[in-house]
Structures are given as structure tokens and as C-alpha cells.
Design a protein around this motif. Structure first.
Motif, PDB file in Angstrom:
ATOM      1  N   THR A  47      43.102 -46.911  53.928  1.00 21.43           N
ATOM      2  CA  THR A  47      44.063 -48.007  53.782  1.00 21.43           C
ATOM      3  C   THR A  47      45.242 -47.828  54.730  1.00 21.43           C
ATOM      4  OG1 THR A  47      43.471 -48.349  51.460  1.00 21.43           O
ATOM      5  CG2 THR A  47      45.604 -49.199  52.185  1.00 21.43           C
ATOM      6  N   ALA A  48      45.781 -46.612  54.788  1.00 18.52           N
ATOM      7  CA  ALA A  48      46.887 -46.332  55.701  1.00 18.52           C
ATOM      8  C   ALA A  48      46.456 -46.490  57.153  1.00 18.52           C
ATOM      9  CB  ALA A  48      47.413 -44.918  55.459  1.00 18.52           C
ATOM     10  N   LEU A  49      45.241 -46.089  57.450  1.00 18.74           N
ATOM     11  CA  LEU A  49      44.712 -46.223  58.802  1.00 18.74           C
ATOM     12  C   LEU A  49      44.644 -47.689  59.215  1.00 18.74           C
ATOM     13  CD1 LEU A  49      43.200 -44.948  61.292  1.00 18.74           C
ATOM     14  CD2 LEU A  49      41.098 -45.369  60.013  1.00 18.74           C
ATOM     15  N   LEU A  50      44.102 -48.547  58.336  1.00 13.20           N
ATOM     16  CA  LEU A  50      43.971 -49.970  58.645  1.00 13.20           C
ATOM     17  C   LEU A  50      45.335 -50.620  58.820  1.00 13.20           C
ATOM     18  CD1 LEU A  50      41.099 -50.937  56.180  1.00 13.20           C
ATOM     19  CD2 LEU A  50      40.923 -50.613  58.647  1.00 13.20           C
ATOM     20  N   GLN A  51      46.285 -50.270  57.968  1.00 17.91           N
ATOM     21  CA  GLN A  51      47.622 -50.850  58.080  1.00 17.91           C
ATOM     22  C   GLN A  51      48.287 -50.452  59.391  1.00 17.91           C
ATOM     23  OE1 GLN A  51      49.467 -49.418  54.475  1.00 17.91           O
ATOM     24  NE2 GLN A  51      48.731 -51.141  53.240  1.00 17.91           N
ATOM     25  N   SER A  52      48.174 -49.181  59.739  1.00 14.82           N
ATOM     26  CA  SER A  52      48.765 -48.704  60.995  1.00 14.82           C
ATOM     27  C   SER A  52      48.098 -49.360  62.201  1.00 14.82           C
ATOM     28  CB  SER A  52      48.634 -47.180  61.093  1.00 14.82           C
ATOM     29  OG  SER A  52      49.400 -46.538  60.102  1.00 14.82           O
ATOM     30  N   ALA A  53      46.788 -49.476  62.151  1.00  9.82           N
ATOM     31  CA  ALA A  53      46.057 -50.070  63.270  1.00  9.82           C
ATOM     32  C   ALA A  53      46.429 -51.535  63.452  1.00  9.82           C
ATOM     33  CB  ALA A  53      44.556 -49.929  63.028  1.00  9.82           C
ATOM     34  N   GLN A  54      46.498 -52.292  62.354  1.00 11.17           N
ATOM     35  CA  GLN A  54      46.837 -53.705  62.455  1.00 11.17           C
ATOM     36  C   GLN A  54      48.249 -53.898  62.989  1.00 11.17           C
ATOM     37  OE1 GLN A  54      45.598 -54.813  58.307  1.00 11.17           O
ATOM     38  NE2 GLN A  54      44.546 -56.474  59.341  1.00 11.17           N
ATOM     39  N   THR A  55      49.171 -53.040  62.588  1.00  9.00           N
ATOM     40  CA  THR A  55      50.553 -53.144  63.060  1.00  9.00           C
ATOM     41  C   THR A  55      50.648 -52.872  64.554  1.00  9.00           C
ATOM     42  OG1 THR A  55      51.453 -52.467  60.919  1.00  9.00           O
ATOM     43  CG2 THR A  55      52.888 -52.229  62.839  1.00  9.00           C
ATOM     44  N   ARG A  56      49.974 -51.835  65.011  1.00  6.15           N
ATOM     45  CA  ARG A  56      50.139 -51.399  66.396  1.00  6.15           C
ATOM     46  C   ARG A  56      49.319 -52.198  67.393  1.00  6.15           C
ATOM     47  NH1 ARG A  56      51.328 -47.625  62.910  1.00  6.15           N
ATOM     48  NH2 ARG A  56      53.108 -46.291  63.369  1.00  6.15           N
ATOM     49  N   THR A  57      48.198 -52.773  66.984  1.00  4.33           N
ATOM     50  CA  THR A  57      47.375 -53.519  67.943  1.00  4.33           C
ATOM     51  C   THR A  57      47.886 -54.932  68.174  1.00  4.33           C
ATOM     52  OG1 THR A  57      45.860 -54.095  66.123  1.00  4.33           O
ATOM     53  CG2 THR A  57      45.264 -52.218  67.509  1.00  4.33           C
ATOM     54  N   ARG A  58      48.958 -55.326  67.497  1.00  4.35           N
ATOM     55  CA  ARG A  58      49.529 -56.659  67.747  1.00  4.35           C
ATOM     56  C   ARG A  58      50.486 -56.671  68.928  1.00  4.35           C
ATOM     57  NH1 ARG A  58      50.511 -56.621  62.101  1.00  4.35           N
ATOM     58  NH2 ARG A  58      48.741 -57.514  60.987  1.00  4.35           N
ATOM     59  N   HIS A  59      50.819 -55.527  69.468  1.00  2.00           N
ATOM     60  CA  HIS A  59      51.781 -55.443  70.559  1.00  2.00           C
ATOM     61  C   HIS A  59      51.057 -55.472  71.901  1.00  2.00           C
ATOM     62  CE1 HIS A  59      55.436 -54.434  68.178  1.00  2.00           C
ATOM     63  NE2 HIS A  59      54.507 -54.106  67.299  1.00  2.00           N
ATOM     64  N   ALA A  60      51.373 -56.473  72.705  1.00  3.06           N
ATOM     65  CA  ALA A  60      50.731 -56.612  74.008  1.00  3.06           C
ATOM     66  C   ALA A  60      51.006 -55.389  74.877  1.00  3.06           C
ATOM     67  CB  ALA A  60      51.243 -57.871  74.705  1.00  3.06           C
ATOM     68  N   GLY A  61      49.997 -54.971  75.630  1.00  3.75           N
ATOM     69  CA  GLY A  61      50.158 -53.871  76.565  1.00  3.75           C
ATOM     70  C   GLY A  61      50.067 -52.488  75.958  1.00  3.75           C
ATOM     71  N   THR A  62      49.808 -52.391  74.662  1.00  2.00           N
ATOM     72  CA  THR A  62      49.709 -51.081  74.030  1.00  2.00           C
ATOM     73  C   THR A  62      48.261 -50.619  73.974  1.00  2.00           C
ATOM     74  OG1 THR A  62      49.470 -51.981  71.804  1.00  2.00           O
ATOM     75  CG2 THR A  62      51.708 -51.603  72.602  1.00  2.00           C
ATOM     76  N   ARG A  81      35.222 -51.389  59.115  1.00  2.00           N
ATOM     77  CA  ARG A  81      36.409 -52.171  58.749  1.00  2.00           C
ATOM     78  C   ARG A  81      37.384 -52.285  59.915  1.00  2.00           C
ATOM     79  NH1 ARG A  81      38.286 -49.983  52.917  1.00  2.00           N
ATOM     80  NH2 ARG A  81      39.686 -51.771  53.105  1.00  2.00           N
ATOM     81  N   LEU A  82      37.552 -51.209  60.675  1.00  2.37           N
ATOM     82  CA  LEU A  82      38.422 -51.264  61.845  1.00  2.37           C
ATOM     83  C   LEU A  82      37.913 -52.262  62.878  1.00  2.37           C
ATOM     84  CD1 LEU A  82      39.350 -47.540  62.605  1.00  2.37           C
ATOM     85  CD2 LEU A  82      40.967 -49.414  62.286  1.00  2.37           C
ATOM     86  N   ARG A  83      36.620 -52.230  63.132  1.00  2.00           N
ATOM     87  CA  ARG A  83      36.061 -53.108  64.156  1.00  2.00           C
ATOM     88  C   ARG A  83      36.224 -54.574  63.774  1.00  2.00           C
ATOM     89  NH1 ARG A  83      36.669 -51.986  68.241  1.00  2.00           N
ATOM     90  NH2 ARG A  83      35.445 -50.092  68.391  1.00  2.00           N
ATOM     91  N   MET A  84      36.152 -54.860  62.466  1.00  2.00           N
ATOM     92  CA  MET A  84      36.318 -56.237  62.013  1.00  2.00           C
ATOM     93  C   MET A  84      37.783 -56.671  62.064  1.00  2.00           C
ATOM     94  SD  MET A  84      35.049 -59.005  60.951  1.00  2.00           S
ATOM     95  CE  MET A  84      35.917 -60.509  60.439  1.00  2.00           C
ATOM     96  N   PRO A  87      39.587 -55.658  66.388  1.00  2.00           N
ATOM     97  CA  PRO A  87      38.485 -55.553  67.355  1.00  2.00           C
ATOM     98  C   PRO A  87      38.854 -54.887  68.670  1.00  2.00           C
ATOM     99  CG  PRO A  87      39.232 -57.827  67.124  1.00  2.00           C
ATOM    100  CD  PRO A  87      39.874 -57.050  66.029  1.00  2.00           C
ATOM    101  N   GLN A  88      40.151 -54.847  69.008  1.00  2.00           N
ATOM    102  CA  GLN A  88      40.534 -54.277  70.299  1.00  2.00           C
ATOM    103  C   GLN A  88      40.888 -52.793  70.240  1.00  2.00           C
ATOM    104  OE1 GLN A  88      43.277 -57.784  71.255  1.00  2.00           O
ATOM    105  NE2 GLN A  88      42.550 -57.153  73.258  1.00  2.00           N
ATOM    106  N   ILE A  89      40.859 -52.209  69.067  1.00  2.00           N
ATOM    107  CA  ILE A  89      41.200 -50.793  68.965  1.00  2.00           C
ATOM    108  C   ILE A  89      40.043 -49.936  69.487  1.00  2.00           C
ATOM    109  CG2 ILE A  89      40.255 -50.365  66.649  1.00  2.00           C
ATOM    110  CD1 ILE A  89      42.833 -48.751  66.073  1.00  2.00           C
ATOM    111  N   GLY A  90      40.377 -48.788  70.065  1.00  2.00           N
ATOM    112  CA  GLY A  90      39.345 -47.836  70.464  1.00  2.00           C
ATOM    113  C   GLY A  90      39.019 -46.917  69.299  1.00  2.00           C
ATOM    114  N   ILE A  91      37.755 -46.582  69.142  1.00  2.00           N
ATOM    115  CA  ILE A  91      37.342 -45.757  68.003  1.00  2.00           C
ATOM    116  C   ILE A  91      36.580 -44.530  68.501  1.00  2.00           C
ATOM    117  CG2 ILE A  91      36.037 -45.664  65.849  1.00  2.00           C
ATOM    118  CD1 ILE A  91      36.423 -48.650  65.544  1.00  2.00           C
TER     119      ILE A  91
END
Length: 258
Positions: A47-62, A81-84, A87-91
Motif C-alpha cells: 500500500t505504501a509502495l503504491l501511494q509513493s509511486a502514484q505521487t512521484r510518477t505524476r511529476h514530469a521529467g522524473t 498493481r504497479l503496472r496498472m 504504467p510509466q514506472i520502472g520495475i
């Protein structure tokens, strides 16, 4: 520190730290990553992972990478769940290095796989390769984290995050209710087959290949129905086990009846 300032320091690595076997070795890896410009953030659970990922992948250029280490079933579930949701995060996935484990990890949405006992050099090289690839992907803003699916009308209507409604057949409804009522919104082939089977069906545990194929046909038809309506249905197959709904969903079943 704001997320924007935090990300300015370099690529972020979100580490799923549910089980740390050797803290000294982990500290060495953290230091090695820091020396290469990465910022590691611990996530105590999915849950913490998904929240952190969603917050950080919204910033352009990151550039944001999830480093998933642990049991194969756990990291595969997290990758789906991360890929859904992001989708732009690296895993980067790290577990026992058998052919079946690597195949399952990559089929779950992983981009890179490292053996459990990978050296610091291999881990850093894998992250660098993934970072280089991510920097070439155009930024697409993610939808609001508050958006979620809703199974409404006593389970007969599935509503997408943008408000599109899809009516379900009795079999589709039984499948969705079974899937969404389980922990982490995932259910085994046996559980799902028991939910959709007729009274005359005899279901073995595990189900026969014929019954598993019936589930596959059902899921394919549902995906096609939603695709024709301009919506991607976030149902993911969990290799040799079952299916998962890889998004948040409210289950509104008060007073439901068959």
C-alpha cells in the motif's frame, strides 16, 4: 521536504522492504546507489509502495523505479498493481533466479530481473539500464489517485473511474463479486470457478484444464466488451494460480440478491 525537491536530487528508487534478511548488506547497497545518484525510499508494505509511486510518477521529467525484493508471489502481485496504476514506472524484481520465477516476474509486469544474491555491480547496472530506458519515454500524467472503479446496482453494473457504466451478465457478476470480495482483489482459479459454475458442474481443486480455459474465455469476452466501450478492464492473470483486479474498486452489495 516536498516531492518536487526530493526528486530534484536524482532518480528515486522505491524499495519494497517487507522482509530485510541482511540489514548490513542492504546498507551497503543503499550507499552504492547513493554514490550513483539514486535516492532510495523504504516502503514497508505494498500500500505504501503504491501511494509513493502514484505521487512521484505524476511529476514530469522524473524517473522513478520500484525495486521489489522478497517472496515471488508478493512481488508479482505488487508488480501487477504497479503496472496498472503507474504504467510509466520502472520495475526491478529480485528473487530466486529460476527460469519459472523469472518468467512469472516478467509476465507480471517487471522490466528487469536480478537474482536474489546479485552483486552490487549487477544491481546498479540493472538500475542504470532501466533508468536510461525510462528517460526516453514521454511523460503522460497519471489519473487522480481518488479515482476508482465501482461495482454497483447489487453487483450488476461495473463503473469505470471516468464514469462509464457496463452491465454484467450473471456469470460476469459472479466472477467480479468473487474477485473483489477477496483480500487484495485476487482469487484462485478454483474459487472463481466455484463462483461461476452451474449446479451440475463438478469442480476439482485445482480445476481441470477445461475449467481453467472456461475462465480464460470469460475474461477475454469481458476485456473485449470493455475495450469496445473505450475502457481497459484491469483484470490480470496470475500465472498458474488465478486472476486479480489490479485497481481500487468499491464493492456495493448491500441487499444483493442472485
Amino acid at each position: 521536504m516536498s516531492v518536487a525537491n526530493e526528486l530534484a536530487g536524482g532518480p528515486v528508487v522505491l524499495y519494497l522492504a517487507t522482509a530485510i534478511a541482511d540489514r548490513i548488506e542492504l546498507e551497503q547497497k543503499i550507499q552504492a546507489l547513493a554514490e550513483r545518484g539514486y535516492r532510495l525510499i523504504f516502503c514497508p508494505d505494498v500500500t505504501a509502495l503504491l501511494q509513493s509511486a502514484q505521487t512521484r510518477t505524476r511529476h514530469a521529467g522524473t524517473v522513478c523505479i520500484a525495486w521489489l525484493g522478497g517472496g515471488l508471489a508478493e512481488i508479482c502481485s505488487a508488480a501487477v498493481r504497479l503496472r496498472m496504476l503507474c504504467p510509466q514506472i520502472g520495475i526491478l524484481m529480485q528473487s530466486e533466479a529460476t527460469d519459472s520465477a523469472m518468467l512469472q516476474a516478467l509476465h507480471s509486469g517487471g522490466d528487469q530481473f536480478c537474482p536474489k544474491q546479485a552483486s552490487l555491480e549487477l544491481l546498479a547496472a540493472s538500475l542504470h539500464s532501466l533508468q536510461r530506458r525510462l528517460m526516453q519515454i514521454p511523460f503522460i500524467p497519471e489519473p487522480s489517485a481518488t479515482q476508482e472503479w465501482v461495482l454497483d446496482q447489487e453487483g450488476w453494473t461495473l463503473i469505470s473511474p471516468v464514469g462509464m457504466s457496463f452491465s454484467l451478465t450473471s456469470t460476469e457478476r459472479a466472477f467480479m463479486v468473487c474477485l473483489l470480495a477477496r483480500e487484495d482483489r485476487r482469487a484462485s482459479h478454483y474459487e472463481l470457478m466455484c463462483a461461476v459454475a452451474s449446479k451440475t458442474d463438478v469442480i476439482s481443486n485445482p480445476p481441470s484444464a477445461l475449467h481453467i480455459n472456461r475462465l480464460g474465455v470469460l475474461v477475454s469476452r469481458m476485456r473485449r466488451k470493455f475495450s469496445q466501450g473505450g475502457t481497459t478492464l484491469p483484470i490480470r492473470s496470475l500465472h498458474n494460480w488465478g486472476y486479480m483486479f489490479a485497481a481500487n474498486c468499491q464493492l456495493l452489495l448491500d441487499g444483493a440478491r442472485d
